[in-house]
Design a protein around this motif. Structure first.
Motif, PDB file in Angstrom:
ATOM      1  N   GLY A  15       4.404   1.818  -5.524  1.00 59.30           N
ATOM      2  CA  GLY A  15       3.796   0.752  -4.745  1.00 59.30           C
ATOM      3  C   GLY A  15       2.864  -0.083  -5.598  1.00 59.30           C
ATOM      4  N   GLY A  16       1.760  -0.530  -4.995  1.00 65.72           N
ATOM      5  CA  GLY A  16       0.837  -1.426  -5.675  1.00 65.72           C
ATOM      6  C   GLY A  16      -0.200  -0.717  -6.514  1.00 65.72           C
ATOM      7  N   ASN A  17      -1.347  -1.338  -6.643  1.00 63.53           N
ATOM      8  CA  ASN A  17      -2.394  -0.859  -7.546  1.00 63.53           C
ATOM      9  C   ASN A  17      -3.385   0.099  -6.904  1.00 63.53           C
ATOM     10  OD1 ASN A  17      -2.050  -1.660 -10.191  1.00 63.53           O
ATOM     11  ND2 ASN A  17      -2.741  -3.746  -9.793  1.00 63.53           N
ATOM     12  N   VAL A  30      10.802  14.097  -5.970  1.00 65.03           N
ATOM     13  CA  VAL A  30      10.309  14.715  -7.201  1.00 65.03           C
ATOM     14  C   VAL A  30       9.802  13.615  -8.130  1.00 65.03           C
ATOM     15  CG1 VAL A  30      10.890  16.188  -9.171  1.00 65.03           C
ATOM     16  CG2 VAL A  30      12.032  16.553  -6.958  1.00 65.03           C
ATOM     17  N   GLY A  31       8.634  13.835  -8.729  1.00 58.73           N
ATOM     18  CA  GLY A  31       8.095  12.861  -9.674  1.00 58.73           C
ATOM     19  C   GLY A  31       7.243  13.535 -10.727  1.00 58.73           C
ATOM     20  N   GLY A  32       7.051  12.851 -11.826  1.00 61.12           N
ATOM     21  CA  GLY A  32       6.173  13.356 -12.871  1.00 61.12           C
ATOM     22  C   GLY A  32       4.715  13.259 -12.442  1.00 61.12           C
ATOM     23  N   ASP A  34      -0.496   7.896  -6.026  1.00 61.39           N
ATOM     24  CA  ASP A  34      -0.063   8.851  -7.044  1.00 61.39           C
ATOM     25  C   ASP A  34       0.645  10.023  -6.382  1.00 61.39           C
ATOM     26  OD1 ASP A  34      -2.101  10.452  -5.948  1.00 61.39           O
ATOM     27  OD2 ASP A  34      -3.538   9.823  -7.474  1.00 61.39           O
ATOM     28  N   MET A  35       1.170  10.909  -7.219  1.00 63.28           N
ATOM     29  CA  MET A  35       1.956  12.023  -6.708  1.00 63.28           C
ATOM     30  C   MET A  35       1.101  13.018  -5.938  1.00 63.28           C
ATOM     31  SD  MET A  35       5.092  11.357  -7.332  1.00 63.28           S
ATOM     32  CE  MET A  35       5.790  12.961  -6.882  1.00 63.28           C
ATOM     33  N   MET A  36      -0.172  13.140  -6.290  1.00 65.20           N
ATOM     34  CA  MET A  36      -1.037  14.096  -5.601  1.00 65.20           C
ATOM     35  C   MET A  36      -1.217  13.727  -4.118  1.00 65.20           C
ATOM     36  SD  MET A  36      -1.770  16.455  -7.744  1.00 65.20           S
ATOM     37  CE  MET A  36      -0.182  16.208  -8.528  1.00 65.20           C
ATOM     38  N   GLU A  46       0.843  -1.198   0.000  1.00 62.63           N
ATOM     39  CA  GLU A  46       0.000   0.000   0.000  1.00 62.63           C
ATOM     40  C   GLU A  46       0.879   1.249   0.000  1.00 62.63           C
ATOM     41  OE1 GLU A  46      -3.290   0.194  -0.281  1.00 62.63           O
ATOM     42  OE2 GLU A  46      -3.285  -1.984  -0.565  1.00 62.63           O
ATOM     43  N   PRO A  47       0.350   2.370  -0.511  1.00 63.80           N
ATOM     44  CA  PRO A  47       1.183   3.567  -0.667  1.00 63.80           C
ATOM     45  C   PRO A  47       1.839   4.060   0.627  1.00 63.80           C
ATOM     46  CG  PRO A  47      -1.137   4.037  -1.134  1.00 63.80           C
ATOM     47  CD  PRO A  47      -0.986   2.561  -1.095  1.00 63.80           C
TER      48      PRO A  47
END
Length: 314
Positions: free
Chosen positions: A132-134, A124-126, A139-141, A106-107
């Motif tokens: 992590g998983g599904n 930093v990420g796009g 996500d970055m937000m 999990e995230p």
């Protein structure tokens, strides 16, 4: 050269590295969108006076989630990715083995058990990077929430080219149809593959167009079938040439795909040499000629086009 450090989940809690900026992404292709992420991370690392690290993955995560429809291939295998990331100022490359176990994380657990082991001061990420998983919130937000004020987060927005999204999937599709103009535009450099010079059928020599036959590593993504203007690096020197990716259908049906290159004004035998090929532009598709004479006429035309092309770009 950037240092490669391989990781496997769960990560052993060894001594933490120094505080550093961490850029996250798979970065296959290290295209202009990826470069924007790395350049922003490098800028922040320089401001903070800390090293820049990249967290990436191997193999491609799709291996874990579904059966592959095509052989597993990369725009930039790890060795080339290392070179490109080093040029962008990366100090360390953490390569996380992407496994079924990691895919279930999990995230929040990913941040606690993976990211925090890297001792980030900033991540930093796009805009579309997932970790992590599904989980729908991996996500970055949502990353600032999981960070719990232990590190800062910067999200780099979408990078487009004349309103076309730049992405690895689009580059692969363009490669498959031989659209090297789009490929090279999105990469911000000329697409490159490697290979070993091996023996072929020596048919090109009999036609007056001797070729080197390239055995390309299985993990590298070749352009689609066709004839291309290329440059070949042999030793420390670059040479112009015309390359054929195809089945030599003039000489029979259902033949295997081969990579053959006629290096212009080059007579040496170089069997056993490792070479690098840069793919500049697509000249034409593969054609089945009715006679060998017709093929030779076309090869002369291909050579003329190749020389003319390089006269304009050099």
């Amino acid at each position: 050269m950037a240092e490669i450090i391989r990781l496997h989940y769960p990560i052993l809690k060894n001594k933490k590295p120094v505080r550093q900026v961490v850029a996250m992404g798979f970065f296959d292709g290290v295209h202009r969108g990826h470069q924007a992420v790395i350049e922003r991370a490098k800028s922040e690392a320089d401001k903070l006076g800390v090293p820049l690290a990249v967290l990436t993955y191997d193999p491609y995560p799709a291996v874990v989630f579904r059966a592959l429809e095509k052989p597993l291939r990369y725009l930039t295998p790890l060795a080339q990715k290392k070179i490109l990331l080093t040029k962008l100022g990366v100090d360390k490359i953490y390569v996380m083995q992407f496994t079924s176990e990691l895919a279930k994380v999990e995230p929040q657990q990913f941040v606690d058990d993976v990211l925090m082991c890297l001792n980030p001061i900033l991540v930093v990420g796009g805009f579309d990077h997932l970790y992590g998983g599904n989980s729908s919130t991996a996500d970055m937000m949502h990353l600032p929430f999981y960070a719990q004020q232990r590190f800062d987060v910067i999200v780099v927005p979408e990078f487009d080219d004349n309103h076309k999204k730049i992405g690895s999937s689009a580059i692969r599709r363009a490669l498959d149809i031989g659209d090297m103009n789009q490929v090279n535009q999105q990469l911000g450099r000329i697409y490159q593959t490697t290979g070993l010079v091996v023996h072929g059928e020596a048919r090109g020599r009999k036609l007056g167009f001797p070729t080197i036959n390239i055995k390309t590593p299985e993990l590298e993504w070749l352009p689609g079938i066709g004839i291309y203007a290329v440059k070949v690096k042999v030793g420390d020197d670059w040479y112009e040439g015309m390359a054929s990716i195809g089945r030599n259908i003039t000489f029979g049906d259902e033949r295997p795909v081969t990579v053959e290159i006629n290096i212009l004004d080059f007579q040496r035998e170089i069997y056993g040499e490792n070479v690098t090929v840069t793919w500049y532009t697509y000249l034409r598709g593969e054609v089945k000629f009715s006679t060998v004479s017709d093929l030779i006429v076309q090869l002369n035309s291909d050579e003329y086009q190749t020389r003319q092309y390089f006269d304009t770009v050099n």
